[in-house]
Design a protein around this motif. Structure first.
Motif, PDB file in Angstrom:
ATOM      1  N   TYR A 251       0.832  -1.198   0.000  1.00  0.00           N
ATOM      2  CA  TYR A 251       0.000   0.000   0.000  1.00  0.00           C
ATOM      3  C   TYR A 251       0.868   1.248   0.000  1.00  0.00           C
ATOM      4  O   TYR A 251       1.997   1.237   0.497  1.00  0.00           O
ATOM      5  CB  TYR A 251      -0.901   0.017   1.242  1.00  0.00           C
ATOM      6  CG  TYR A 251      -1.833  -1.157   1.342  1.00  0.00           C
ATOM      7  CD1 TYR A 251      -3.144  -1.077   0.871  1.00  0.00           C
ATOM      8  CD2 TYR A 251      -1.410  -2.358   1.911  1.00  0.00           C
ATOM      9  CE1 TYR A 251      -4.000  -2.156   0.959  1.00  0.00           C
ATOM     10  CE2 TYR A 251      -2.263  -3.443   2.010  1.00  0.00           C
ATOM     11  CZ  TYR A 251      -3.555  -3.336   1.521  1.00  0.00           C
ATOM     12  OH  TYR A 251      -4.407  -4.421   1.612  1.00  0.00           O
ATOM     13  N   SER A 252       0.330   2.323  -0.531  1.00  0.00           N
ATOM     14  CA  SER A 252       1.042   3.596  -0.480  1.00  0.00           C
ATOM     15  C   SER A 252       1.309   3.983   0.968  1.00  0.00           C
ATOM     16  O   SER A 252       0.412   3.939   1.814  1.00  0.00           O
ATOM     17  CB  SER A 252       0.209   4.690  -1.162  1.00  0.00           C
ATOM     18  OG  SER A 252       0.858   5.936  -1.068  1.00  0.00           O
ATOM     19  N   GLY A 253       2.538   4.335   1.284  1.00  0.00           N
ATOM     20  CA  GLY A 253       2.926   4.675   2.649  1.00  0.00           C
ATOM     21  C   GLY A 253       3.434   3.498   3.443  1.00  0.00           C
ATOM     22  O   GLY A 253       3.933   3.665   4.560  1.00  0.00           O
ATOM     23  N   GLY A 254       3.332   2.301   2.880  1.00  0.00           N
ATOM     24  CA  GLY A 254       3.773   1.116   3.602  1.00  0.00           C
ATOM     25  C   GLY A 254       5.271   1.026   3.781  1.00  0.00           C
ATOM     26  O   GLY A 254       5.767   0.582   4.815  1.00  0.00           O
ATOM     27  N   ALA A 266       5.194  10.426   1.094  1.00  0.00           N
ATOM     28  CA  ALA A 266       4.795   9.256   0.315  1.00  0.00           C
ATOM     29  C   ALA A 266       3.713   9.689  -0.660  1.00  0.00           C
ATOM     30  O   ALA A 266       2.686  10.236  -0.247  1.00  0.00           O
ATOM     31  CB  ALA A 266       4.286   8.142   1.225  1.00  0.00           C
ATOM     32  N   VAL A 267       3.946   9.468  -1.940  1.00  0.00           N
ATOM     33  CA  VAL A 267       2.976   9.870  -2.961  1.00  0.00           C
ATOM     34  C   VAL A 267       2.667   8.668  -3.847  1.00  0.00           C
ATOM     35  O   VAL A 267       3.497   7.769  -4.027  1.00  0.00           O
ATOM     36  CB  VAL A 267       3.495  11.036  -3.829  1.00  0.00           C
ATOM     37  CG1 VAL A 267       3.734  12.263  -2.985  1.00  0.00           C
ATOM     38  CG2 VAL A 267       4.772  10.645  -4.553  1.00  0.00           C
ATOM     39  N   ASP A 268       1.459   8.657  -4.391  1.00  0.00           N
ATOM     40  CA  ASP A 268       1.076   7.597  -5.303  1.00  0.00           C
ATOM     41  C   ASP A 268       0.315   8.190  -6.478  1.00  0.00           C
ATOM     42  O   ASP A 268      -0.270   9.273  -6.375  1.00  0.00           O
ATOM     43  CB  ASP A 268       0.215   6.540  -4.589  1.00  0.00           C
ATOM     44  CG  ASP A 268      -1.051   7.125  -3.990  1.00  0.00           C
ATOM     45  OD1 ASP A 268      -2.141   6.656  -4.341  1.00  0.00           O
ATOM     46  OD2 ASP A 268      -0.958   8.078  -3.175  1.00  0.00           O
ATOM     47  N   GLY A 269       0.331   7.480  -7.598  1.00  0.00           N
ATOM     48  CA  GLY A 269      -0.262   7.999  -8.826  1.00  0.00           C
ATOM     49  C   GLY A 269       0.805   8.666  -9.662  1.00  0.00           C
ATOM     50  O   GLY A 269       1.637   9.427  -9.144  1.00  0.00           O
ATOM     51  N   ILE A 270       0.802   8.398 -10.945  1.00  0.00           N
ATOM     52  CA  ILE A 270       1.890   8.861 -11.802  1.00  0.00           C
ATOM     53  C   ILE A 270       1.961  10.380 -11.893  1.00  0.00           C
ATOM     54  O   ILE A 270       3.048  10.965 -11.926  1.00  0.00           O
ATOM     55  CB  ILE A 270       1.778   8.226 -13.215  1.00  0.00           C
ATOM     56  CG1 ILE A 270       3.091   8.406 -13.991  1.00  0.00           C
ATOM     57  CG2 ILE A 270       0.581   8.765 -13.964  1.00  0.00           C
ATOM     58  CD1 ILE A 270       4.246   7.644 -13.404  1.00  0.00           C
ATOM     59  N   ASP A 271       0.820  11.068 -11.901  1.00  0.00           N
ATOM     60  CA  ASP A 271       0.843  12.529 -11.968  1.00  0.00           C
ATOM     61  C   ASP A 271       1.453  13.131 -10.706  1.00  0.00           C
ATOM     62  O   ASP A 271       2.245  14.082 -10.774  1.00  0.00           O
ATOM     63  CB  ASP A 271      -0.568  13.077 -12.192  1.00  0.00           C
ATOM     64  CG  ASP A 271      -1.115  12.737 -13.568  1.00  0.00           C
ATOM     65  OD1 ASP A 271      -0.304  12.532 -14.493  1.00  0.00           O
ATOM     66  OD2 ASP A 271      -2.353  12.672 -13.722  1.00  0.00           O
ATOM     67  N   ASN A 272       1.086  12.591  -9.550  1.00  0.00           N
ATOM     68  CA  ASN A 272       1.669  13.064  -8.298  1.00  0.00           C
ATOM     69  C   ASN A 272       3.165  12.751  -8.237  1.00  0.00           C
ATOM     70  O   ASN A 272       3.956  13.546  -7.713  1.00  0.00           O
ATOM     71  CB  ASN A 272       0.960  12.411  -7.109  1.00  0.00           C
ATOM     72  CG  ASN A 272      -0.482  12.858  -6.978  1.00  0.00           C
ATOM     73  OD1 ASN A 272      -0.839  13.966  -7.364  1.00  0.00           O
ATOM     74  ND2 ASN A 272      -1.328  12.003  -6.439  1.00  0.00           N
ATOM     75  N   GLY A 298      -2.767   4.328  -4.938  1.00  0.00           N
ATOM     76  CA  GLY A 298      -2.976   3.382  -3.854  1.00  0.00           C
ATOM     77  C   GLY A 298      -1.795   2.474  -3.592  1.00  0.00           C
ATOM     78  O   GLY A 298      -1.810   1.665  -2.675  1.00  0.00           O
ATOM     79  N   GLY A 299      -0.749   2.605  -4.409  1.00  0.00           N
ATOM     80  CA  GLY A 299       0.396   1.710  -4.274  1.00  0.00           C
ATOM     81  C   GLY A 299       0.243   0.484  -5.153  1.00  0.00           C
ATOM     82  O   GLY A 299      -0.535   0.474  -6.113  1.00  0.00           O
ATOM     83  N   CYS A 300       0.977  -0.576  -4.832  1.00  0.00           N
ATOM     84  CA  CYS A 300       0.957  -1.783  -5.671  1.00  0.00           C
ATOM     85  C   CYS A 300      -0.423  -2.433  -5.718  1.00  0.00           C
ATOM     86  O   CYS A 300      -0.757  -3.103  -6.696  1.00  0.00           O
ATOM     87  CB  CYS A 300       1.991  -2.773  -5.183  1.00  0.00           C
ATOM     88  SG  CYS A 300       3.701  -2.266  -5.503  1.00  0.00           S
ATOM     89  N   VAL A 301      -1.211  -2.276  -4.671  1.00  0.00           N
ATOM     90  CA  VAL A 301      -2.555  -2.851  -4.710  1.00  0.00           C
ATOM     91  C   VAL A 301      -3.396  -2.202  -5.806  1.00  0.00           C
ATOM     92  O   VAL A 301      -4.351  -2.803  -6.289  1.00  0.00           O
ATOM     93  CB  VAL A 301      -3.271  -2.713  -3.348  1.00  0.00           C
ATOM     94  CG1 VAL A 301      -2.580  -3.521  -2.278  1.00  0.00           C
ATOM     95  CG2 VAL A 301      -3.366  -1.244  -2.930  1.00  0.00           C
ATOM     96  N   GLY A 302      -3.038  -0.980  -6.204  1.00  0.00           N
ATOM     97  CA  GLY A 302      -3.743  -0.321  -7.281  1.00  0.00           C
ATOM     98  C   GLY A 302      -3.304  -0.788  -8.649  1.00  0.00           C
ATOM     99  O   GLY A 302      -3.937  -0.478  -9.652  1.00  0.00           O
TER     100      GLY A 302
END
Length: 303
Positions: A251-254, A266-272, A298-302
């Motif tokens: 997960y993002s932030g994990g 901790a950021v997730d999503g290609i634009d971010n 959402g991280g790898c779960v996404g």
């Protein structure tokens, strides 16, 4: 030297030249010629954005099939931390790991367990190299490739530690050889991956000469095959070795949670991801130890 291997490819028969993929590609790696999209290998980072947004399902990803287990005398499954998130109401991951053995694998080793080791190594490295801060995670291969393509000045910020999946593969291969007496080429190390970028990583790992991973299986294929094999009553009890810290890497932030520091973003999503890298390149980010960046929301779960 990179040979620009990629797992994302185009099915020209399905492509309508709608340019939807061009609008979403973060590195400008797609052009339309002759009313068909073309992927420029030198710029593609296998983030999968074009796969997600193509309304005609013309963008596809390459994975190995379960039938490739037959190519080896002994096989080891490496489930990604995000793999567990695919199953609802499973409180004991031994059920999932046991099902992998029933599926035909001889052994399993959780990538989440290797992630906990990487967390400890990362803490030590960051503490011992204060002048290199902030360091950038190398767990997401799409982000690593994004930096190489668009932000080469930030390459020195990449944390010089193997990603968890590679560490897990090395441990699994060594353990299998010691246990069986087989040669390395007779052993198959299979990573169960949620994203195309990790398929490309195995083909062209960039930071090392050769990956110890032999095959990469898609989460969705393994998930479907596992469902009828999952049974809590006959699950082995001692397969699980990873704790919450390792599993949280999915997960993002994990990852930053495992570093036990408050000096991070901790950021997730290609634009971010691009936004943070631009700010870092422009020297707008200060006072941090670590930056975790996931290409998928959402991280790898996404993924």
């Amino acid at each position: 030297m990179s040979t620009f291997q990629h797992s994302v490819y185009l099915d020209p028969e399905k492509c309508k030249g709608c340019i939807n993929c061009i609008k979403h590609c973060p590195t400008g790696a797609i052009r339309v010629r002759g009313r068909k999209a073309h992927i420029i290998k030198e710029f593609c980072i296998d983030c999968g954005e074009c796969v997600r947004v193509c309304p005609h399902h013309a963008k596809k990803t390459r994975y190995d099939g379960l039938e490739t287990l037959q190519n080896y005398a002994y096989t080891v499954a490496l489930p990604a931390p995000s793999f567990y998130a695919q199953f609802n109401n499973i409180t004991d991951t031994n059920i999932i790991l046991s099902a992998l053995l029933k599926l035909g694998f001889n052994d399993v080793l959780e990538v989440a367990a290797a992630a906990e080791i990487v967390s400890e190594l990362s803490r030590q490295y960051i503490a011992n190299h204060p002048n290199g801060k902030p360091f950038i995670s190398t767990a997401c291969p799409s982000v690593t490739r994004l930096i190489r393509v668009r932000f080469p000045a930030l390459l020195e910020r990449l944390l010089p530690i193997l990603p968890p999946v590679e560490l897990a593969a090395r441990v699994a291969a060594r353990r299998a050889m010691q246990k069986t007496g087989l040669k390395r080429e007779e052993i198959g190390i299979f990573f169960i991956s949620p994203c195309p970028a990790k398929v490309t990583y195995v083909q062209d790992p960039l930071c090392i000469e050769k990956s110890e991973i032999d095959r990469v299986l898609a989460v969705k294929k393994v998930y479907t095959a596992l469902l009828p094999l999952m049974n809590a009553d006959d699950a082995e009890k001692d397969l699980k070795i990873a704790g919450k810290i390792g599993i949280s890497w999915g997960y993002s932030g994990g990852e930053v949670a495992g570093l036990l520091t408050d000096s991070y973003i901790a950021v997730d999503g290609i634009d971010n991801a691009i936004g943070v890298l631009e700010d870092l390149e422009d020297n707008k980010i200060h006072g941090l130890d670590f930056i975790e960046i996931d290409a998928c929301t959402g991280g790898c779960v996404g993924g």
